[in-house]
Write an enzyme that holds these catalytic residues in place. Structure first.
Site, PDB file in Angstrom:
ATOM      1  N   GLU A   1       0.849  -1.187   0.000  1.00  0.00           N
ATOM      2  CA  GLU A   1       0.000   0.000   0.000  1.00  0.00           C
ATOM      3  C   GLU A   1       0.886   1.239   0.000  1.00  0.00           C
ATOM      4  O   GLU A   1       1.694   1.432   0.906  1.00  0.00           O
ATOM      5  CB  GLU A   1      -0.921   0.006   1.220  1.00  0.00           C
TER       6      GLU A   1
ATOM      7  N   ASP B   1      -5.038   8.842  10.628  1.00  0.00           N
ATOM      8  CA  ASP B   1      -3.664   8.426  10.881  1.00  0.00           C
ATOM      9  C   ASP B   1      -3.180   8.873  12.245  1.00  0.00           C
ATOM     10  O   ASP B   1      -3.453   9.982  12.702  1.00  0.00           O
ATOM     11  CB  ASP B   1      -2.735   8.996   9.802  1.00  0.00           C
TER      12      ASP B   1
END
Length: 258
Positions: free
Chosen positions: A46, A57
Protein backbone atom coordinates in the site's frame (compact mmCIF):
# COMPACT_ATOMS: atom_id res chain seq x y z
CA UNK A 1 -7.01 -10.72 -13.91
CA UNK A 2 -6.47 -8.03 -11.28
CA UNK A 3 -3.32 -8.87 -9.29
CA UNK A 4 -5.19 -8.57 -5.98
CA UNK A 5 -7.69 -11.22 -7.08
CA UNK A 6 -4.84 -13.45 -8.24
CA UNK A 7 -3.10 -13.07 -4.87
CA UNK A 8 -6.15 -14.22 -2.93
CA UNK A 9 -6.69 -17.12 -5.32
CA UNK A 10 -3.14 -18.29 -4.77
CA UNK A 11 -2.87 -17.56 -1.05
CA UNK A 12 -5.84 -17.54 1.30
CA UNK A 13 -4.07 -17.13 4.68
CA UNK A 14 -1.13 -15.34 6.31
CA UNK A 15 -1.07 -12.52 3.77
CA UNK A 16 1.26 -9.69 4.73
CA UNK A 17 0.33 -6.26 3.38
CA UNK A 18 2.63 -3.34 4.17
CA UNK A 19 1.89 0.39 4.00
CA UNK A 20 4.46 3.14 3.58
CA UNK A 21 4.24 6.86 2.89
CA UNK A 22 5.45 7.84 -0.57
CA UNK A 23 8.31 10.34 -0.35
CA UNK A 24 9.44 9.27 3.14
CA UNK A 25 12.04 9.26 4.50
CA UNK A 26 13.45 10.63 1.23
CA UNK A 27 11.62 11.81 -1.87
CA UNK A 28 13.12 9.17 -4.16
CA UNK A 29 12.66 6.21 -1.80
CA UNK A 30 9.32 5.11 -3.28
CA UNK A 31 10.58 2.61 -5.85
CA UNK A 32 13.43 1.21 -3.71
CA UNK A 33 10.95 0.55 -0.88
CA UNK A 34 8.54 -1.24 -3.22
CA UNK A 35 11.31 -3.37 -4.70
CA UNK A 36 12.71 -4.27 -1.27
CA UNK A 37 9.27 -5.23 0.05
CA UNK A 38 8.72 -7.55 -2.92
CA UNK A 39 12.19 -9.07 -2.65
CA UNK A 40 11.49 -9.86 1.02
CA UNK A 41 8.23 -11.66 0.31
CA UNK A 42 5.61 -9.05 1.18
CA UNK A 43 2.35 -10.06 -0.51
CA UNK A 44 0.66 -6.69 -1.08
CA UNK A 45 1.97 -3.12 -0.93
CA UNK A 46 0.00 0.00 0.00
CA UNK A 47 1.52 3.25 -1.19
CA UNK A 48 0.39 6.13 0.99
CA UNK A 49 -0.31 9.51 -0.57
CA UNK A 50 0.76 12.18 1.97
CA UNK A 51 -1.86 14.73 2.99
CA UNK A 52 -1.78 17.69 5.35
CA UNK A 53 -4.90 16.65 7.32
CA UNK A 54 -4.87 12.83 7.65
CA UNK A 55 -7.87 12.17 9.91
CA UNK A 56 -7.41 8.41 10.36
CA UNK A 57 -3.66 8.43 10.88
CA UNK A 58 -1.79 8.30 14.16
CA UNK A 59 1.29 10.38 14.99
CA UNK A 60 3.84 8.17 13.20
CA UNK A 61 2.13 8.27 9.82
CA UNK A 62 1.12 11.91 10.27
CA UNK A 63 4.76 12.84 10.84
CA UNK A 64 5.88 10.82 7.81
CA UNK A 65 3.29 12.57 5.65
CA UNK A 66 4.44 16.00 6.82
CA UNK A 67 8.05 15.11 6.02
CA UNK A 68 7.09 13.68 2.61
CA UNK A 69 5.27 16.89 1.70
CA UNK A 70 8.30 18.91 2.78
CA UNK A 71 10.41 16.65 0.55
CA UNK A 72 8.25 17.68 -2.41
CA UNK A 73 5.98 14.66 -2.79
CA UNK A 74 2.77 15.20 -4.78
CA UNK A 75 0.53 13.06 -6.94
CA UNK A 76 2.29 14.34 -10.04
CA UNK A 77 5.67 13.33 -8.61
CA UNK A 78 4.34 9.98 -7.38
CA UNK A 79 2.93 8.97 -10.75
CA UNK A 80 6.22 9.95 -12.37
CA UNK A 81 8.07 7.73 -9.90
CA UNK A 82 5.69 4.82 -10.58
CA UNK A 83 5.81 5.24 -14.35
CA UNK A 84 7.94 2.12 -14.95
CA UNK A 85 7.22 0.22 -11.73
CA UNK A 86 5.72 -2.76 -13.56
CA UNK A 87 9.01 -3.43 -15.28
CA UNK A 88 10.47 -4.12 -11.82
CA UNK A 89 7.78 -5.70 -9.60
CA UNK A 90 4.76 -8.00 -9.84
CA UNK A 91 3.33 -7.54 -6.33
CA UNK A 92 -0.19 -6.06 -6.16
CA UNK A 93 -0.04 -2.32 -5.53
CA UNK A 94 -2.70 -0.20 -3.84
CA UNK A 95 -2.78 3.58 -3.57
CA UNK A 96 -4.09 4.82 -0.22
CA UNK A 97 -4.93 8.47 0.28
CA UNK A 98 -7.50 11.05 1.22
CA UNK A 99 -10.11 12.41 -1.13
CA UNK A 100 -9.08 16.09 -1.20
CA UNK A 101 -5.77 15.79 -3.11
CA UNK A 102 -7.35 13.22 -5.44
CA UNK A 103 -10.18 15.62 -6.29
CA UNK A 104 -7.67 18.44 -6.79
CA UNK A 105 -5.86 16.20 -9.26
CA UNK A 106 -9.16 15.10 -10.86
CA UNK A 107 -10.74 11.78 -9.92
CA UNK A 108 -11.02 10.36 -13.42
CA UNK A 109 -7.52 11.54 -14.29
CA UNK A 110 -6.25 9.99 -11.05
CA UNK A 111 -7.79 6.63 -11.97
CA UNK A 112 -6.39 6.82 -15.50
CA UNK A 113 -2.88 7.53 -14.21
CA UNK A 114 -3.18 4.75 -11.63
CA UNK A 115 -4.16 2.25 -14.32
CA UNK A 116 -1.34 3.42 -16.58
CA UNK A 117 1.20 2.79 -13.81
CA UNK A 118 -0.18 -0.67 -13.02
CA UNK A 119 -1.97 0.12 -9.77
CA UNK A 120 -4.50 -2.56 -8.77
CA UNK A 121 -6.65 -0.91 -6.13
CA UNK A 122 -7.52 2.23 -4.19
CA UNK A 123 -8.19 2.94 -0.52
CA UNK A 124 -9.73 6.35 0.23
CA UNK A 125 -10.59 6.36 3.96
CA UNK A 126 -12.70 9.53 3.92
CA UNK A 127 -14.76 8.67 0.82
CA UNK A 128 -18.33 7.94 2.00
CA UNK A 129 -19.71 4.72 0.56
CA UNK A 130 -22.86 6.39 -0.76
CA UNK A 131 -20.80 9.06 -2.51
CA UNK A 132 -18.57 6.40 -4.02
CA UNK A 133 -21.59 4.57 -5.40
CA UNK A 134 -23.15 7.76 -6.77
CA UNK A 135 -20.13 9.66 -8.10
CA UNK A 136 -17.02 7.53 -8.49
CA UNK A 137 -17.78 3.84 -8.97
CA UNK A 138 -18.00 4.30 -12.73
CA UNK A 139 -14.46 5.66 -12.95
CA UNK A 140 -12.87 2.93 -10.83
CA UNK A 141 -14.63 0.22 -12.82
CA UNK A 142 -13.73 1.84 -16.15
CA UNK A 143 -10.05 1.69 -15.27
CA UNK A 144 -10.14 -1.76 -13.65
CA UNK A 145 -9.29 -0.54 -10.16
CA UNK A 146 -10.64 -2.26 -7.07
CA UNK A 147 -12.11 0.17 -4.54
CA UNK A 148 -11.27 -1.21 -1.11
CA UNK A 149 -13.53 0.03 1.68
CA UNK A 150 -12.86 0.13 5.41
CA UNK A 151 -15.17 -1.30 8.04
CA UNK A 152 -14.95 -0.84 11.81
CA UNK A 153 -16.56 -2.47 14.85
CA UNK A 154 -19.31 0.16 14.55
CA UNK A 155 -20.16 -0.62 10.90
CA UNK A 156 -23.62 -2.18 10.63
CA UNK A 157 -24.17 -5.58 9.08
CA UNK A 158 -26.30 -3.96 6.38
CA UNK A 159 -23.48 -1.58 5.41
CA UNK A 160 -20.89 -4.37 5.47
CA UNK A 161 -23.00 -6.45 3.09
CA UNK A 162 -23.47 -3.48 0.76
CA UNK A 163 -19.71 -2.93 0.70
CA UNK A 164 -19.15 -6.62 0.05
CA UNK A 165 -21.52 -6.54 -2.91
CA UNK A 166 -20.27 -3.33 -4.52
CA UNK A 167 -16.50 -3.18 -4.10
CA UNK A 168 -13.57 -5.35 -5.15
CA UNK A 169 -10.38 -6.94 -3.95
CA UNK A 170 -10.79 -7.30 -0.21
CA UNK A 171 -12.42 -5.64 2.77
CA UNK A 172 -10.15 -3.63 5.07
CA UNK A 173 -11.16 -4.46 8.65
CA UNK A 174 -10.07 -1.67 10.98
CA UNK A 175 -9.30 -3.50 14.21
CA UNK A 176 -10.80 -0.87 16.51
CA UNK A 177 -12.36 2.58 16.45
CA UNK A 178 -9.09 4.49 16.64
CA UNK A 179 -6.38 6.03 14.52
CA UNK A 180 -3.46 4.04 13.19
CA UNK A 181 -0.71 3.02 15.59
CA UNK A 182 0.95 0.06 17.24
CA UNK A 183 -0.84 -2.09 19.83
CA UNK A 184 0.60 -4.89 21.96
CA UNK A 185 -2.41 -7.17 21.47
CA UNK A 186 -6.13 -7.50 20.83
CA UNK A 187 -8.73 -7.67 23.57
CA UNK A 188 -11.88 -9.76 23.69
CA UNK A 189 -13.94 -6.93 22.20
CA UNK A 190 -11.70 -6.91 19.12
CA UNK A 191 -11.89 -10.69 18.80
CA UNK A 192 -15.68 -10.68 19.07
CA UNK A 193 -15.80 -8.18 16.20
CA UNK A 194 -13.51 -10.37 14.07
CA UNK A 195 -15.66 -13.43 14.77
CA UNK A 196 -18.87 -11.54 14.01
CA UNK A 197 -17.65 -10.48 10.59
CA UNK A 198 -16.33 -13.96 9.84
CA UNK A 199 -19.75 -15.35 10.66
CA UNK A 200 -21.33 -13.25 7.92
CA UNK A 201 -19.81 -15.48 5.18
CA UNK A 202 -18.90 -12.53 3.00
CA UNK A 203 -17.94 -12.80 -0.65
CA UNK A 204 -14.64 -10.95 -0.25
CA UNK A 205 -11.62 -11.88 1.87
CA UNK A 206 -10.65 -9.58 4.72
CA UNK A 207 -7.38 -8.09 5.90
CA UNK A 208 -7.09 -6.61 9.39
CA UNK A 209 -5.25 -3.33 9.91
CA UNK A 210 -4.58 -0.68 12.56
CA UNK A 211 -2.52 -1.90 15.50
CA UNK A 212 -0.59 -4.74 13.85
CA UNK A 213 2.95 -4.33 15.14
CA UNK A 214 4.35 -7.66 16.38
CA UNK A 215 4.02 -11.42 15.93
CA UNK A 216 1.17 -11.69 18.44
CA UNK A 217 -1.05 -9.17 16.65
CA UNK A 218 -0.06 -10.48 13.20
CA UNK A 219 -0.89 -14.07 14.18
CA UNK A 220 -4.20 -13.01 15.76
CA UNK A 221 -5.17 -11.14 12.60
CA UNK A 222 -4.27 -14.14 10.45
CA UNK A 223 -6.35 -16.40 12.71
CA UNK A 224 -9.45 -14.27 12.05
CA UNK A 225 -8.89 -13.05 8.48
CA UNK A 226 -6.77 -13.73 5.41
CA UNK A 227 -3.95 -11.63 6.76
CA UNK A 228 -2.85 -8.32 8.18
CA UNK A 229 -1.89 -4.80 7.13
CA UNK A 230 1.09 -3.15 8.81
CA UNK A 231 1.71 0.57 8.53
CA UNK A 232 2.93 2.55 11.53
CA UNK A 233 5.44 -0.12 12.59
CA UNK A 234 7.11 -0.10 9.17
CA UNK A 235 7.04 3.68 8.80
CA UNK A 236 8.72 4.07 12.18
CA UNK A 237 11.40 1.57 11.15
CA UNK A 238 12.02 3.46 7.91
CA UNK A 239 12.64 6.60 9.93
CA UNK A 240 15.14 4.94 12.22
CA UNK A 241 17.12 2.52 10.06
CA UNK A 242 20.22 3.22 8.01
CA UNK A 243 18.74 1.54 4.93
CA UNK A 244 15.42 0.53 3.42
CA UNK A 245 16.58 -3.09 3.29
CA UNK A 246 17.36 -3.11 7.03
CA UNK A 247 13.92 -1.69 7.85
CA UNK A 248 12.15 -4.29 5.70
CA UNK A 249 14.10 -7.19 7.17
CA UNK A 250 13.50 -6.00 10.74
CA UNK A 251 9.79 -5.70 10.02
CA UNK A 252 9.56 -9.24 8.62
CA UNK A 253 11.41 -10.65 11.63
CA UNK A 254 9.29 -8.76 14.16
CA UNK A 255 5.90 -9.83 12.75
CA UNK A 256 6.57 -13.25 11.22
CA UNK A 257 9.60 -14.46 13.15
CA UNK A 258 11.54 -15.08 9.95
Amino acid sequence: MNRIDRLFQQKSKNILSVYFTAGYPNLDDTVPIIRSLEENGVDLIEIGIPFSDPMADGPVIQASGTEALRNGMSLKVLFRQLDQIRTAVETPLVLMGYLNPILQFGFDRFCAEAQRCGIDGLIIPDLPFAEYMREYKGSTEKYGLHMIMLITPETSEERIRLIDENTGGFIYMVSSASVTGAKSGFGEENLQYFRRVNGMNLRHPRLIGFGISNKATFDAACDHASGAIIGSKFVSLLGGEESVEAAVQKLKKSVTGS
